[in-house]
Design an enzyme around this catalytic site. Structure first.
Site, mmCIF file in Angstrom:
data_model
loop_
_atom_site.group_PDB
_atom_site.id
_atom_site.type_symbol
_atom_site.label_atom_id
_atom_site.label_comp_id
_atom_site.label_asym_id
_atom_site.label_seq_id
_atom_site.Cartn_x
_atom_site.Cartn_y
_atom_site.Cartn_z
ATOM 1 N N ASP A 47 8.535 5.639 1.475
ATOM 2 C CA ASP A 47 8.492 4.284 2.036
ATOM 3 C C ASP A 47 9.165 4.193 3.403
ATOM 4 O OD1 ASP A 47 7.387 3.473 -0.473
ATOM 5 O OD2 ASP A 47 9.415 3.472 -1.276
ATOM 6 N N LYS A 107 5.536 5.733 7.080
ATOM 7 C CA LYS A 107 4.607 6.781 7.552
ATOM 8 C C LYS A 107 3.252 6.178 7.861
ATOM 9 C CE LYS A 107 5.146 9.044 3.635
ATOM 10 N NZ LYS A 107 6.281 8.365 3.025
ATOM 11 N N GLY A 140 1.450 4.303 -1.563
ATOM 12 C CA GLY A 140 0.821 3.010 -1.306
ATOM 13 C C GLY A 140 0.899 2.694 0.162
ATOM 14 N N HIS A 141 -0.150 2.110 0.677
ATOM 15 C CA HIS A 141 -0.219 1.899 2.103
ATOM 16 C C HIS A 141 -0.983 0.599 2.328
ATOM 17 C CE1 HIS A 141 -1.625 3.721 6.163
ATOM 18 N NE2 HIS A 141 -0.968 2.607 6.276
ATOM 19 N N GLN A 146 5.111 10.130 -0.293
ATOM 20 C CA GLN A 146 6.499 10.129 -0.778
ATOM 21 C C GLN A 146 7.428 10.713 0.298
ATOM 22 O OE1 GLN A 146 4.133 11.750 -3.302
ATOM 23 N NE2 GLN A 146 3.639 9.619 -3.610
#
Ligand code: IMP
Length: 432
Positions: free
Chosen positions: A13, A16, A40-41, A226
């Site tokens: 988180d 990135k 998740g993005h 991650q």
């Protein structure tokens, strides 16, 4: 040849996604090489928010090819859902923009059920997984009993493979965890339908395509998921994810050689966060931590869980720089620190009277370290509208210089908000 890896240099988180977004428009390929839908993005597509978990954000740029390689675990129903949402937003018109390797590991509902049942069965020692089935899917891969993506298209053997898979998983679910079994008939029907819908994206070997692109001097971005501290081998084991999150994993997961990577960009936040259990020496269980969480919107995009927040941890960052061979750093969310009268930075750990500059290898030691915090003066100016580095308040520049003096790696990007334009470039990273 331009192989660039973007990795998280903390506990995930780090932001990135924003950096990958900035680069994706200039990249010929964006490649996911490890992890699965635990990442998740959040993207804004045509004014609509959408969260992608498996498909790289390069998908927003029709000319950028996105590859999901053998190192990834694929939730077949999850990825179909992502594909449908992208198509509904007018994207992914050309199916060859998304390549899924036949060698990727298939993640099934039984993996998710097992992940959930295991976590529920633990009392004090929960890992705090995302519940996406990541651990059980990688276990199957290592145990040489996984279904691979290519297997979904072999009707002759699929049922037998699925039966074998469910025989073991259902036994564990029912006997060990008193959980509901997964039925073969409905799963088989769902998988057959999913395979039909996923067939246009099938690629025999994404590694071959990536290698060819690199040899032709194309720009290939390897998107890590991650963070380094969650790496299965070098992270805060057992409170880690089940894949190797490090830059070296880009070669293994994608199927290319180490000499094809030219640059490793480490992404870190101006403070630290962690989701799930495990040691986190700079954690602030107080109002300051709460303030960081609120100002930084520190809630998981995959699980919605509140993230644990704390001051920047330089021993962990130094460790990540070493583990990944980071060549350039990107510092994200500097704007979140606006308004703090003083800002803490952890420069080392104290353990049994000794000063450590990197994390100790064992968890029993890691949970005992005392962070050594240095205090720097804060600033009150809003940074989010700045367009020039020179306009940063003096105390913010001091903060950056202080971090720079502690880590022998250049910080080339400073992010001051979620938008693309809210980026201050110390040095162009992508010839931008
Ligand atoms: P798993 O990857 O779902 O097995 O979860 C293992 C650990 O990694 C848990 O502490 C999760 O919260 C953490 N984790 C997994 N994916 C991410 C991520 O994308 N960001 C931050 N933490 C993650």
């Amino acid at each position: 040849m331009a192989g660039i890896v973007v990795v998280g240099a903390q506990w995930g988180d780090e932001g990135k996604g924003k950096l990958v977004d900035v680069f994706a428009s200039k990249a010929d390929m964006v490649v996911r090489y490890q992890g699965g839908a635990n990442a998740g993005h959040t993207l804004v597509v045509n004014g609509q928010k959408t969260v992608l978990h498996l498909i790289p954000s390069g998908i927003l740029h029709p000319e950028t090819v996105c590859a999901i390689t053998s190192g990834v675990v694929i939730d077949v129903f999850g990825i179909l859902d992502e594909i449908k949402r992208l198509k509904a937003a007018g994207l992914l018109a050309n199916p060859r923009q998304l390549l899924i390797s036949d060698g990727a590991t298939v993640l099934l509902p039984s993996h998710k059920a097992l992940d959930a049942a295991r976590e529920a069965s633990l009392s004090g020692e929960k890992i705090g997984t995302t519940g996406k089935g990541i651990g059980p899917a990688y276990e199957d891969r290592a145990a040489r009993r996984a279904l691979l993506f290519g297997d979904l298209f072999d009707r002759a053997t699929l049922r037998a493979k699925l039966e074998l898979h469910l025989r073991e998983k259902n036994h564990l679910l029912q006997s060990l965890y008193q959980a509901e079994p997964v039925g073969i008939e409905s799963l088989m029907a769902q998988i057959e339908q999913a395979a039909g819908e996923l067939a246009p994206y099938r690629c025999r070997d994404t590694g071959f395509i990536i290698n060819r692109a690199l040899k032709a001097n194309k720009r290939v971005l390897f998107e890590g998921a991650q963070g380094s501290m969650l790496d299965i081998f070098h992270g805060t084991y057992p409170y880690v994810t089940s894949s190797s999150t490090l830059a070296g994993s880009a070669c293994i997961g994608a199927g290319i050689g180490p000499m094809q990577i030219n640059q490793v960009i480490g992404v870190f936040k101006a403070y630290a966060t962690r989701v799930g259990s495990g040691p986190f020496p700079t954690e602030l269980n107080n109002e300051t931590g709460e303030r960081l969480r609120t100002l930084g919107h520190e809630f998981g995009s995959t699980t919605g869980r509140s993230r644990r927040c704390g001051w920047l941890d330089l021993p962990a960052l130094r460790y990540a720089i070493r583990l990944n061979g980071i060549t350039n750093l990107a510092l994200m969310k500097l704007d979140v620190l606006t308004g703090f009268e003083k800002i803490g930075v952890c420069t080392g750990y104290r353990l049994d009277g000794e000063l450590l500059t990197e994390p100790p290898p064992t968890q029993s030691d890691f949970v005992r370290v005392e962070p050594v915090i240095e205090w720097l003066p804060g600033w009150s100016q809003d940074l989010t509208k700045l367009t020039n580095l020179k306009d940063l308040p003096r105390t913010a520049t001091n903060y950056l210089d202080f971090i720079g003096s502690q880590i022998a790696t250049p910080i080339d990007v400073i992010s001051i908000g979620p938008g693309r334009e809210q980026t201050l470039w110390v040095k162009p990273l992508f010839n931008n």
